[in-house]
Design a protein around this motif. Structure first.
Motif, PDB file in Angstrom:
ATOM      1  N   LYS A  67      47.923  48.529  37.282  1.00 39.46           N
ATOM      2  CA  LYS A  67      48.061  49.988  37.165  1.00 39.46           C
ATOM      3  C   LYS A  67      48.483  50.344  35.743  1.00 39.46           C
ATOM      4  O   LYS A  67      48.879  49.475  34.963  1.00 39.46           O
ATOM      5  CB  LYS A  67      49.130  50.495  38.141  1.00 39.46           C
ATOM      6  CG  LYS A  67      48.745  50.386  39.602  1.00 39.46           C
ATOM      7  CD  LYS A  67      49.919  50.807  40.462  1.00 39.46           C
ATOM      8  CE  LYS A  67      49.569  50.711  41.940  1.00 39.46           C
ATOM      9  NZ  LYS A  67      50.748  50.934  42.781  1.00 39.46           N
ATOM     10  N   GLY A  68      48.432  51.624  35.429  1.00 40.39           N
ATOM     11  CA  GLY A  68      48.980  52.124  34.175  1.00 40.39           C
ATOM     12  C   GLY A  68      48.192  51.725  32.952  1.00 40.39           C
ATOM     13  O   GLY A  68      46.984  51.469  33.026  1.00 40.39           O
ATOM     14  N   THR A  69      48.899  51.607  31.831  1.00 42.47           N
ATOM     15  CA  THR A  69      48.220  51.429  30.544  1.00 42.47           C
ATOM     16  C   THR A  69      47.534  50.069  30.392  1.00 42.47           C
ATOM     17  O   THR A  69      46.580  49.944  29.640  1.00 42.47           O
ATOM     18  CB  THR A  69      49.231  51.582  29.387  1.00 42.47           C
ATOM     19  OG1 THR A  69      50.369  50.769  29.691  1.00 42.47           O
ATOM     20  CG2 THR A  69      49.650  53.025  29.201  1.00 42.47           C
ATOM     21  N   ILE A  70      48.037  49.067  31.095  1.00 39.23           N
ATOM     22  CA  ILE A  70      47.393  47.742  30.956  1.00 39.23           C
ATOM     23  C   ILE A  70      46.454  47.431  32.140  1.00 39.23           C
ATOM     24  O   ILE A  70      45.974  46.310  32.283  1.00 39.23           O
ATOM     25  CB  ILE A  70      48.438  46.608  30.786  1.00 39.23           C
ATOM     26  CG1 ILE A  70      49.442  46.617  31.940  1.00 39.23           C
ATOM     27  CG2 ILE A  70      49.121  46.696  29.436  1.00 39.23           C
ATOM     28  CD1 ILE A  70      50.300  45.373  31.989  1.00 39.23           C
ATOM     29  N   TRP A 116      43.524  48.142  32.490  1.00 37.35           N
ATOM     30  CA  TRP A 116      42.151  47.812  32.061  1.00 37.35           C
ATOM     31  C   TRP A 116      41.934  46.296  31.931  1.00 37.35           C
ATOM     32  O   TRP A 116      40.798  45.828  32.012  1.00 37.35           O
ATOM     33  CB  TRP A 116      41.837  48.497  30.724  1.00 37.35           C
ATOM     34  CG  TRP A 116      42.763  48.101  29.609  1.00 37.35           C
ATOM     35  CD1 TRP A 116      43.955  48.671  29.280  1.00 37.35           C
ATOM     36  CD2 TRP A 116      42.574  47.008  28.703  1.00 37.35           C
ATOM     37  NE1 TRP A 116      44.538  48.023  28.223  1.00 37.35           N
ATOM     38  CE2 TRP A 116      43.715  46.999  27.839  1.00 37.35           C
ATOM     39  CE3 TRP A 116      41.601  46.043  28.514  1.00 37.35           C
ATOM     40  CZ2 TRP A 116      43.860  46.054  26.827  1.00 37.35           C
ATOM     41  CZ3 TRP A 116      41.747  45.112  27.500  1.00 37.35           C
ATOM     42  CH2 TRP A 116      42.879  45.121  26.664  1.00 37.35           C
TER      43      TRP A 116
END
Lengths: 206, 279
Positions: free
Chosen positions: A158-161, A163
């Protein structure tokens, strides 16, 4: 010229009968299927008996009585069919599993883990630009695909990482695509072998 | 059902008939498309080519009738190279049907008439040995303790090629062609990892993606990739056979598959778009 060899005609009949299933299930296919299963089972039994004779009995005949242990273990496998003495069957199975694991695990760790990790951990900058690109792809593919299987820390998905495991999933999908392409080629290669047999060996038109 | 949906649901009979036609046309009228030799097959060829005369090869026929169209032509091509170079070949089979494939391969190679090879002196067939990795470990560990006769029943004491072969140290290289996952990794484990032997492997194309890491890490010195690899070997050994003949056909049918995949995808997205328009 069409072949006059009866063996070729039999092979041609079973080739057509077996491949006819691709269009629809039918009685000719079932005949070919059952014939194949019967022959394969018969062949397996013959080879099994030959193995027992060549790799077991022959040694006992040469006075190597230690091979009698193998026969005892083999006979113990048949206790699988007894409700009362089923437990006896577990001992040869334990021997087989232990033997198999013991033989493969050391070499497996060396080949699958150490060698592959060492190869992945090699310097990214290589002698040629193409090899460098390959090394970057291997590094990115390895790290991102591994991150996809981290289940103990939810935050990585989840979140910014988030990807990173997504890239890993795409890398795996690319790999599955390559496997699918190779599978199609393998199946066509097998089918083509039979088409070539029909056209060349049976009908003689090639 | 919209036109897109009809296109996506092509009857399988039609697809299979198209595939069959795509196979028959180039078989009857070869296109003669160029063969680009792959590096993996080239490495197999170069490794064998670098072996000195009289080197001993342990070769495993690890495929049966199902794998023969893919691996049989490769087997014939590599045997041509072995016998041309006067190498000694100890042949075994880890596949149950391997002993049925052996005469088919030998019929294609004809080592006696083509190369003057003598059975028992230049090559021997041990037959099928059950147990996969256990069999491999046995053959490499102590061959005379495991095998007492060849496939035809001749005692190994009477087979000259086996007089100096006791185990892994006496084999210069291990080579195999297989359709089985356990066998493909097994030889790498048992020959390379356990005894540091040079190993060459050939597989069905569908196995290549999982076996290529072993080639990339130097555990396999060469790799034959199904029919494509077989065609490469036939080209390199200058013994054209079924695989080269199949190459045109595979190129043709693979193109058809790409077209069908494109049709499938276009019709899928077309049907999706038309459904959206309707709602």
């Amino acid at each position: 010229m069409v072949s006059s060899d009866p063996a070729i005609w039999i092979a041609a009949f079973f080739t057509i009968a077996a491949t006819s299933y691709a269009f629809r299930d039918n009685i000719v296919f079932k005949f070919a299927e059952n014939t194949f299963i019967g022959i394969a089972a018969g062949h397996a039994i013959v080879m099994g008996v030959k193995n027992i004779r060549d790799y077991g009995w022959a040694h006992i005949m040469n006075g190597e009585m230690i091979y009698a242990v193998v026969f005892v273990l083999g006979i113990m496998l048949y206790f699988r069919f007894s409700r009362e003495y089923y437990w006896v069957y577990r001992y040869p199975i334990a021997f087989l599993v232990g033997n198999g694991v013991g033989i493969s695990i050391r070499a497996g760790i060396h080949s699958d883990f150490i060698k592959n990790i060492a190869a992945t951990a090699s310097p990214i900058i290589a002698a040629t630009p193409l090899d460098t690109v390959n090394n970057i792809l291997i590094f990115v593919g390895c790290v991102t695909a591994l991150s996809h299987f981290i289940f103990t820390y939810e935050g990585i998905h989840k979140g910014t990482i988030g990807w990173i495991p997504k890239v890993g999933r795409w890398m795996m999908l690319l790999s599955f695509g390559a496997s699918f392409g190779n599978t199609v080629m393998t199946r066509f290669g097998m089918y083509q072998g039979r088409v070539l047999f029909l056209l060349r060996d049976w009908l003689g038109v090639v | 059902m919209s036109a897109w949906e009809k296109l996506a649901a092509l009857p399988r009979e039609l697809v299979l008939t198209l595939v069959l036609i795509a196979m028959i046309i180039p078989t009857l009228h070869p296109l003669g498309l160029p063969i680009m030799t792959g590096q993996m097959a080239q490495d197999w060829y170069d490794t064998v080519d670098a072996l000195p005369e009289g080197s001993v090869i342990l070769f495993d026929i690890g495929y049966g009738s199902g794998g023969y169209p893919s691996l049989g032509p490769a087997n014939i091509a590599v045997f041509h190279q072995f016998f041309e170079k006067d190498l000694k070949v100890v042949i075994m089979a880890t596949a149950l049907e391997g002993s049925m494939m052996y005469p088919l391969v030998m019929e294609g190679v004809k080592p006696e008439s083509n190369y003057g090879a003598v059975y028992g002196e230049d090559y021997v067939f041990l037959g099928y040995i059950a147990g996969e990795q256990t069999a491999m470990a046995g053959v490499l560990g102590d061959l005379p303790a495991l095998v007492s006769t060849d496939y035809t029943g001749i005692p190994i004491a009477q087979i000259s090629i086996l007089q100096d072969v006791a185990g892994a140290d006496d084999f210069d290289i291990v080579a195999y062609l297989t359709t089985a996952g356990g066998t493909s990794e097994g030889w790498v484990y048992q020959a390379y990892s356990a005894y540091d032997k040079d190993v060459l492997g050939g597989f069905l194309s569908m196995m290549t993606t999982s076996m290529k890491p072993y080639y990339d890490t130097g555990q396999l010195l060469g790799l034959i990739d199904g029919v494509k690899g077989a065609a490469d070997m036939e080209f390199l050994t200058r013994h054209p056979g079924d695989a080269i003949q199949s190459s045109d056909v595979l190129s043709f049918t693979q193109t058809l598959v790409i077209i069908l995949i494109l049709i499938g995808n276009i019709s899928y997205f077309g049907a999706k778009a038309s459904r959206k328009e309707e709602t």
